[in-house]
Write a protein that holds these residues in place. Structure first.
Motif, mmCIF file in Angstrom:
data_model
loop_
_atom_site.group_PDB
_atom_site.id
_atom_site.type_symbol
_atom_site.label_atom_id
_atom_site.label_comp_id
_atom_site.label_asym_id
_atom_site.label_seq_id
_atom_site.Cartn_x
_atom_site.Cartn_y
_atom_site.Cartn_z
ATOM 1 N N SER A 195 -0.407 -2.598 -6.731
ATOM 2 C CA SER A 195 0.691 -3.433 -6.225
ATOM 3 C C SER A 195 1.841 -3.606 -7.203
ATOM 4 O O SER A 195 2.986 -3.801 -6.792
ATOM 5 C CB SER A 195 0.153 -4.806 -5.817
ATOM 6 O OG SER A 195 -0.842 -4.662 -4.844
ATOM 7 N N ILE A 196 1.572 -3.555 -8.504
ATOM 8 C CA ILE A 196 2.664 -3.638 -9.475
ATOM 9 C C ILE A 196 2.704 -2.374 -10.343
ATOM 10 O O ILE A 196 3.360 -2.350 -11.386
ATOM 11 C CB ILE A 196 2.577 -4.906 -10.357
ATOM 12 C CG1 ILE A 196 1.264 -4.960 -11.138
ATOM 13 C CG2 ILE A 196 2.726 -6.161 -9.511
ATOM 14 C CD1 ILE A 196 1.225 -6.129 -12.131
ATOM 15 N N GLY A 197 1.996 -1.352 -9.917
ATOM 16 C CA GLY A 197 2.096 -0.043 -10.559
ATOM 17 C C GLY A 197 1.605 0.024 -11.983
ATOM 18 O O GLY A 197 2.162 0.756 -12.798
ATOM 19 N N GLN A 198 0.527 -0.713 -12.308
ATOM 20 C CA GLN A 198 0.101 -0.787 -13.706
ATOM 21 C C GLN A 198 -1.299 -0.240 -13.976
ATOM 22 O O GLN A 198 -1.731 -0.228 -15.127
ATOM 23 C CB GLN A 198 0.171 -2.240 -14.181
ATOM 24 C CG GLN A 198 1.581 -2.761 -14.319
ATOM 25 C CD GLN A 198 2.412 -1.925 -15.281
ATOM 26 O OE1 GLN A 198 1.999 -1.660 -16.401
ATOM 27 N NE2 GLN A 198 3.589 -1.521 -14.833
ATOM 28 N N LEU A 250 -2.744 -10.740 -6.942
ATOM 29 C CA LEU A 250 -1.927 -11.703 -6.205
ATOM 30 C C LEU A 250 -0.819 -11.000 -5.428
ATOM 31 O O LEU A 250 -0.499 -11.384 -4.300
ATOM 32 C CB LEU A 250 -1.327 -12.730 -7.170
ATOM 33 C CG LEU A 250 -2.321 -13.715 -7.793
ATOM 34 C CD1 LEU A 250 -1.627 -14.594 -8.825
ATOM 35 C CD2 LEU A 250 -2.977 -14.572 -6.720
ATOM 36 N N GLN A 251 -0.221 -9.968 -6.035
ATOM 37 C CA GLN A 251 0.812 -9.222 -5.320
ATOM 38 C C GLN A 251 0.231 -8.470 -4.135
ATOM 39 O O GLN A 251 0.858 -8.356 -3.087
ATOM 40 C CB GLN A 251 1.509 -8.252 -6.288
ATOM 41 C CG GLN A 251 2.643 -7.449 -5.671
ATOM 42 C CD GLN A 251 3.858 -8.290 -5.289
ATOM 43 O OE1 GLN A 251 3.838 -9.518 -5.367
ATOM 44 N NE2 GLN A 251 4.916 -7.618 -4.865
ATOM 45 N N ALA A 252 -0.985 -7.973 -4.267
ATOM 46 C CA ALA A 252 -1.648 -7.299 -3.147
ATOM 47 C C ALA A 252 -1.909 -8.278 -2.013
ATOM 48 O O ALA A 252 -1.699 -7.972 -0.833
ATOM 49 C CB ALA A 252 -2.953 -6.667 -3.603
ATOM 50 N N THR A 260 7.822 -8.903 -0.197
ATOM 51 C CA THR A 260 6.740 -8.361 -1.012
ATOM 52 C C THR A 260 7.206 -7.353 -2.060
ATOM 53 O O THR A 260 6.392 -6.735 -2.715
ATOM 54 C CB THR A 260 5.710 -7.656 -0.121
ATOM 55 O OG1 THR A 260 6.348 -6.564 0.562
ATOM 56 C CG2 THR A 260 5.109 -8.621 0.887
ATOM 57 N N THR A 261 8.502 -7.162 -2.214
ATOM 58 C CA THR A 261 8.977 -6.142 -3.139
ATOM 59 C C THR A 261 8.748 -6.568 -4.583
ATOM 60 O O THR A 261 8.653 -7.754 -4.910
ATOM 61 C CB THR A 261 10.475 -5.858 -2.941
ATOM 62 O OG1 THR A 261 11.211 -7.049 -3.266
ATOM 63 C CG2 THR A 261 10.764 -5.461 -1.508
#
Length: 295
Positions: A195-198, A250-252, A260-261
């Motif tokens: 979700s945050i690309g990490q 949490l972003q997911a 949601t961006t």
């Protein structure tokens, strides 16, 4: 293929039992000073570590977020119309009225276009991973059939072999990553949502840190500093990894909402992103400190 390991109490050496699937499953043994399991979310090394620490430890389970993600790379030269190609450093996102249905493209290099597309779905990870190349491409085309013509044309040109599809899922971040000279890193220790690309980035951080820390420990032939060094590595990494893992989760969970961006996330918590992108490996920090002392 890894099967199991044992650690010699006297020498500290690790004996690894392996199976060669290309040779009638013939078994062999290898001896090493450190065993690092970077074998992903389905890690067999993690399972062995947990079994050694707690004999009746339950296997790690994956948490599903009811989303499917498609990822692909393609050669820009295969496109007849290059107007869809965004400038370097800019991503173009197509969204539908359906929450969670997104098609994102960006230029990964001068010759490569990257695609990430997501959709809310009840498909579990095991089912998605069973799709073959053509089935994944067919599913992708079906999901985005109502999107703009240029998106549909782009999907038709993506090589099926380059499409990677999986369900969005994670596992609980392990509190214990090691058993003596055996340690797990990356997704094997803390698989997180994309979700945050990490996910991959944090795995690379793990590798950089443990490589630097083990350098001096491995220079000593006695092996007496290896376990202490691995324990130190785990304690250094845990707080940062736990924070990023939680933010990713949490972003997911937030994907069921309209806003949601990642840009919106940055506005909500800019301090988090300062910590995220401000990270430096210990090797860099120590080099800077050394230069400061010399000056």
């Amino acid at each position: 293929e890894f099967i199991s390991y044992t650690v010699d109490d006297k020498t500290g050496l690790v004996t690894v039992r392996c199976r060669d699937r290309n040779n009638d499953n013939a078994e062999s043994h290898r001896t090493c000073r450190v065993l690092i399991g970077a074998d992903g979310v389905q890690s067999t090394v993690r399972s062995a570590v947990q079994h050694q620490l707690i004999a009746d430890q339950e296997a790690v389970t994956l948490n599903s977020y009811n989303r499917t993600i498609f990822r692909a790379l393609m050669d820009i030269d295969t496109l007849d119309d290059d107007s869809i190609i965004p400038p370097v450093g800019i991503a173009v996102i197509y969204k539908s009225d359906m929450v969670g249905q997104i098609f994102k493209i960006w230029t990964a290099s001068d010759s490569t276009l990257a695609i990430t597309a997501t959709v809310n779905s009840d498909e579990d990870d095991a089912a998605v991973r069973e799709w073959d190349e053509e089935e994944a491409k067919e599913k992708m085309a079906q999901v985005y059939a109502d999107f703009a013509p240029e998106v549909q044309d782009l999907i038709s040109r993506i090589p099926a072999s380059s499409i990677y599809a999986n369900a969005v899922c994670d596992m609980e971040c392990l509190e214990i990553w090691s058993d003596g000279p055996v340690v797990v890193i990356g997704d094997a220790a803390h698989s997180m949502t994309p979700s945050i690309g990490q996910g991959a980035n944090i795995g690379l951080e793990d590798a950089a840190e443990i490589g630097y820390l083990l350098r001096d420990a491995l220079a000593d032939d006695s092996n007496k500093y290896i376990v202490e060094t691995i324990n130190n590595f785990c304690s250094i990494r845990l707080e940062r990894v736990r924070e990023i893992h939680t933010a990713s989760r949490l972003q997911a969970l937030n994907k069921n909402k309209k806003d949601t961006t990642l840009g919106s996330f940055r506005k909500r918590d800019p301090a988090f992103f300062e910590r995220l992108y401000g990270w430096q490996p210990m090797s860099s920090v120590h080099s800077t400190n050394k230069l400061t002392e010399e000056n």
